[in-house]
Design a protein around this motif. Structure first.
Motif: not given
Length: 379
Positions: A295-316
């Motif tokens: 569960l910890i592995g699956a949860g962190t695996g879900l967060i990591t690409p979504l977090g970085f993609a959200a940052l890239a999409g919201a950053t000039p």
């Protein structure tokens, strides 16, 4: 993109491959816990201080030169230790490797975003995270084999050769991405941008994920020993955790790109799954440890690409390096803060309570982020 994925593998393999095998490579280190702790902290300490600096530099001069310079510096630092063959130089070697990784890690993240269309950011960051996860998973095992075969000298030689090969690959395969023109940024403007929810929400989720991952890797073996499990069983559980984190990331990235998952909902779901994993760690025996690892592995695996993609999409685009470097700082703080929180609570009560407190903090984070996202209206 492949040299960028290889750079992600290099920094992860360098971090865990050496950290997990310092005691095996030099028996004297096991007799000096303080010195061993300092050696372990040097790599991460350098990253905490320098990643935002090199991220900003990547915006100013271009991410490709920072990527190449960091990889070459990593190779050179490793080679110096191989030539000197003196354990007394370990502190300098680890500090140099950490400083070099501070350069090429955020530069690679920025290039992943610049070289991928926004509609494929999820898949790109999922693949990047997958190879970093493989580096974290394979580092302790392959590092142990190398140390067994030739000591720390052989491990540092392989790390130096790996970084040099990736740098050479990047010279021919990664295109030059010139820095974009940008308006002058004041300190107040920087603070406002970093305090904005579009930046703060993904970084907080990334920090929480890293905190849970680090606490799981550090303390699940302790729970296993207390339950009478063998080192092989507890080591396998930690490997399951890292492997689940690596395998889920590409899936999460593709789901984001295809619209089956949105960043906000995915981050909240990942935090709740991670919190469930930390709660499962409170259960005694192998079922609790394996459930926590998955569960910890699956949860962190879900967060990591979504977090970085959200940052890239919201950053000039002209600020991508600075954003990625600062986001990595948040992850490093989570990497240190998670085990510290669990250890502090466990010292005052028990390890079970330590997992419980971190689980509660992780579970309540989506509510806090949602409250910040939708402030109450004023009459």
């Amino acid at each position: 993109m492949w040299p960028l994925y290889a750079a992600g593998f290099t920094t992860a393999f360098g971090a865990h491959g050496v950290a997990a095998n310092l005691g095996q490579g030099d028996a004297g280190l096991t007799r000096s816990v303080l010195y061993l702790g300092l050696l372990l902290a040097l790599y991460d300490g350098a990253e905490v201080v320098l990643k935002p600096v090199f991220g900003t530099l990547a915006d100013r001069i271009g991410a490709r030169p920072v990527l190449l310079g960091g990889l070459i510096a990593f190779a050179a630092t490793s080679a110096i230790f191989v030539v000197v063959r003196d354990p007394g130089w370990l502190w300098a070697a680890r500090l140099g490797q950490g400083a070099a990784a501070s350069a090429f890690s955020p530069a690679a993240s920025a290039l992943v975003a610049r070289l991928s269309p926004q509609a494929r950011h999820g898949r790109a960051f999922g693949s990047y995270g997958f190879f970093k996860g493989i580096g974290y998973t394979a580092g302790p095992l392959l590092g142990g084999v190398l140390v067994w075969a030739g000591g720390l000298t052989l491990l540092f030689a392989v790390l130096g050769a790996l970084a040099a090969a990736v740098a050479l690959w990047a010279v021919f395969a990664v295109p030059a991405v010139p820095p974009l023109p940008k308006t002058r940024q004041t300190v107040l403007g920087l603070v406002r941008r970093l305090a904005d929810g579009a930046f703060l929400r993904p970084v907080a989720a990334l920090a929480a994920a890293t905190a849970a991952l680090s606490a799981g890797v550090g303390f699940l073996p302790v729970s296993g020993v207390a339950a009478g499990l063998s080192p092989v069983a507890t080591g396998a559980a930690v490997s399951v955790l890292a492997l689940c984190a690596a395998l889920v990331q590409p899936w999460a990235g593709r789901a984001l790109d295809h619209g089956r998952l949105d960043a906000g909902g995915g981050l909240a779901a990942g935090l709740l799954v991670t919190a469930c994993g930390l709660a499962a760690a409170m259960l005694r025996g192998l079922p609790g440890i394996l459930s926590a690892a998955v569960l910890i592995g699956a949860g962190t695996g879900l967060i990591t690409p979504l977090g970085f993609a959200a940052l890239a999409g919201a950053t000039p685009e002209e600020r991508l390096g600075q954003t990625m470097g600062t986001a990595e700082l948040g992850r490093e703080l989570g990497d240190a803060g998670g085990p510290l929180l669990v250890a502090a609570v466990a010292g005052a009560a028990t390890l079970t309570w330590g997992f419980a407190v971190l689980a509660a903090a992780t579970a309540v984070l989506p509510l806090l982020l949602r409250a910040r996202r939708t402030p109450p209206e004023c009459g």
